[in-house]
Write a protein that holds these residues in place. Structure first.
Motif, short mmCIF file in Angstrom:
data_model
loop_
_atom_site.label_atom_id
_atom_site.label_comp_id
_atom_site.label_asym_id
_atom_site.label_seq_id
_atom_site.Cartn_x
_atom_site.Cartn_y
_atom_site.Cartn_z
N LEU A 70 42.84 39.83 42.01
CA LEU A 70 43.22 38.66 42.78
C LEU A 70 42.19 37.56 42.58
O LEU A 70 40.99 37.79 42.76
CB LEU A 70 43.31 39.01 44.27
CG LEU A 70 44.25 40.16 44.62
CD1 LEU A 70 44.11 40.53 46.10
CD2 LEU A 70 45.69 39.80 44.29
N THR A 71 42.66 36.37 42.21
CA THR A 71 41.79 35.22 42.03
C THR A 71 42.41 34.02 42.75
O THR A 71 43.57 34.07 43.16
CB THR A 71 41.60 34.86 40.54
OG1 THR A 71 42.85 34.42 40.00
CG2 THR A 71 41.09 36.04 39.74
N GLU A 72 41.62 32.97 42.90
CA GLU A 72 42.08 31.72 43.52
C GLU A 72 42.82 32.02 44.82
O GLU A 72 42.33 32.77 45.65
CB GLU A 72 42.90 30.91 42.51
CG GLU A 72 42.11 30.54 41.26
CD GLU A 72 42.94 29.84 40.22
OE1 GLU A 72 44.02 29.30 40.53
OE2 GLU A 72 42.51 29.82 39.06
N VAL A 89 42.63 47.70 43.09
CA VAL A 89 42.74 46.28 43.41
C VAL A 89 41.34 45.69 43.46
O VAL A 89 40.43 46.26 44.06
CB VAL A 89 43.45 46.06 44.77
CG1 VAL A 89 43.54 44.57 45.11
CG2 VAL A 89 44.83 46.69 44.76
N TYR A 90 41.18 44.55 42.79
CA TYR A 90 39.92 43.83 42.74
C TYR A 90 40.16 42.40 43.21
O TYR A 90 41.27 41.88 43.08
CB TYR A 90 39.37 43.81 41.31
CG TYR A 90 39.20 45.18 40.72
CD1 TYR A 90 38.03 45.89 40.91
CD2 TYR A 90 40.22 45.78 39.99
CE1 TYR A 90 37.86 47.17 40.38
CE2 TYR A 90 40.07 47.05 39.46
CZ TYR A 90 38.89 47.74 39.66
OH TYR A 90 38.74 49.00 39.14
N ALA A 91 39.13 41.78 43.74
CA ALA A 91 39.20 40.38 44.16
C ALA A 91 37.95 39.67 43.68
O ALA A 91 36.84 40.22 43.78
CB ALA A 91 39.34 40.27 45.67
N LEU A 92 38.13 38.47 43.17
CA LEU A 92 37.01 37.68 42.68
C LEU A 92 36.19 37.19 43.88
O LEU A 92 36.69 36.44 44.71
CB LEU A 92 37.51 36.52 41.83
CG LEU A 92 36.50 35.83 40.95
CD1 LEU A 92 35.82 36.81 39.99
CD2 LEU A 92 37.17 34.72 40.17
N ALA A 93 34.96 37.67 43.99
CA ALA A 93 34.11 37.41 45.16
C ALA A 93 33.93 35.92 45.47
O ALA A 93 34.02 35.53 46.64
CB ALA A 93 32.76 38.10 44.99
N VAL A 123 34.48 41.60 42.92
CA VAL A 123 33.86 41.53 41.60
C VAL A 123 33.39 40.10 41.33
O VAL A 123 33.93 39.15 41.87
CB VAL A 123 34.83 41.97 40.48
CG1 VAL A 123 35.20 43.44 40.62
CG2 VAL A 123 36.09 41.12 40.44
N ASP A 124 32.36 40.00 40.49
CA ASP A 124 31.88 38.69 40.06
C ASP A 124 32.48 38.39 38.68
O ASP A 124 33.27 39.17 38.15
CB ASP A 124 30.35 38.64 40.05
CG ASP A 124 29.73 39.72 39.18
OD1 ASP A 124 30.45 40.38 38.39
OD2 ASP A 124 28.50 39.90 39.27
N PHE A 125 32.10 37.26 38.10
CA PHE A 125 32.68 36.87 36.82
C PHE A 125 32.37 37.85 35.69
O PHE A 125 33.27 38.20 34.91
CB PHE A 125 32.29 35.44 36.45
CG PHE A 125 32.99 34.42 37.31
CD1 PHE A 125 34.33 34.12 37.12
CD2 PHE A 125 32.31 33.74 38.32
CE1 PHE A 125 34.99 33.20 37.91
CE2 PHE A 125 32.96 32.82 39.11
CZ PHE A 125 34.31 32.53 38.91
N ASP A 140 34.52 42.44 32.22
CA ASP A 140 34.52 43.88 31.94
C ASP A 140 35.90 44.49 32.20
O ASP A 140 36.36 45.34 31.43
CB ASP A 140 33.48 44.60 32.79
CG ASP A 140 32.05 44.30 32.37
OD1 ASP A 140 31.85 43.79 31.24
OD2 ASP A 140 31.14 44.54 33.19
N LEU A 141 36.56 44.06 33.28
CA LEU A 141 37.90 44.58 33.57
C LEU A 141 38.88 44.24 32.46
O LEU A 141 39.69 45.08 32.05
CB LEU A 141 38.42 44.01 34.91
CG LEU A 141 37.77 44.57 36.17
CD1 LEU A 141 38.23 43.77 37.39
CD2 LEU A 141 38.11 46.04 36.34
N THR A 142 38.81 43.01 31.96
CA THR A 142 39.72 42.63 30.88
C THR A 142 39.45 43.43 29.61
O THR A 142 40.37 43.76 28.87
CB THR A 142 39.66 41.12 30.57
OG1 THR A 142 38.36 40.77 30.14
CG2 THR A 142 40.04 40.29 31.79
N ALA A 143 38.18 43.77 29.38
CA ALA A 143 37.83 44.56 28.20
C ALA A 143 38.32 46.01 28.31
O ALA A 143 38.61 46.65 27.30
CB ALA A 143 36.32 44.54 27.98
N GLN A 144 38.44 46.52 29.54
CA GLN A 144 38.91 47.89 29.76
C GLN A 144 40.42 48.01 29.65
O GLN A 144 40.95 49.11 29.47
CB GLN A 144 38.53 48.36 31.16
CG GLN A 144 37.08 48.55 31.38
CD GLN A 144 36.84 48.89 32.85
OE1 GLN A 144 37.59 49.65 33.44
NE2 GLN A 144 35.81 48.30 33.41
N ALA A 145 41.12 46.89 29.80
CA ALA A 145 42.57 46.92 29.86
C ALA A 145 43.23 46.91 28.47
O ALA A 145 42.79 46.19 27.59
CB ALA A 145 43.08 45.72 30.66
#
Length: 95
Positions: free
Chosen positions: A34-36, A54-58, A77-79, A84-89
């Motif tokens: 979740l962002t913005e 589920v993760y949320a951009l801090a 999570v921070d930036f 890292d999440l995108t790299a794991q997907a």
């Protein structure tokens, strides 16, 4: 960390049609970031995605005055962690 089949990055508020479509597309093995304005869903404490991570951009959570994640629904999570999440997907879908 375990591999993620599809990382869904959602930036729309909970009432937005794209948010509803994203929630309907979630499958086991996926993760939701979740962002913005999507972080506003944390205030609803909706367990729609209970079977996925589920993760949320801090910074977005803080900017909307939500403080810590209500009810521990999501991991903050921070930036760098977002990258890292995108790299794991295996797949990434931005909603």
């Amino acid at each position: 960390m375990t591999p993620i089949h599809t990382l869904h990055i959602l930036n729309k508020s909970p009432e937005h049609p794209r948010s509803v479509a994203c929630m309907g597309a979630l499958r086991p093995g996926d993760a939701l970031l979740l962002t913005e304005n999507a972080v506003l869903a944390l205030a609803l404490q909706d367990n729609t995605a209970a079977s996925i991570s589920v993760y949320a951009l801090a910074p977005d959570v803080a900017a909307r005055g939500l403080g810590q994640c209500p009810g521990g629904i999501a991991a903050l999570v921070d930036f760098p962690a977002m990258v890292d999440l995108t790299a794991q997907a295996q797949n990434v879908i931005s909603w």
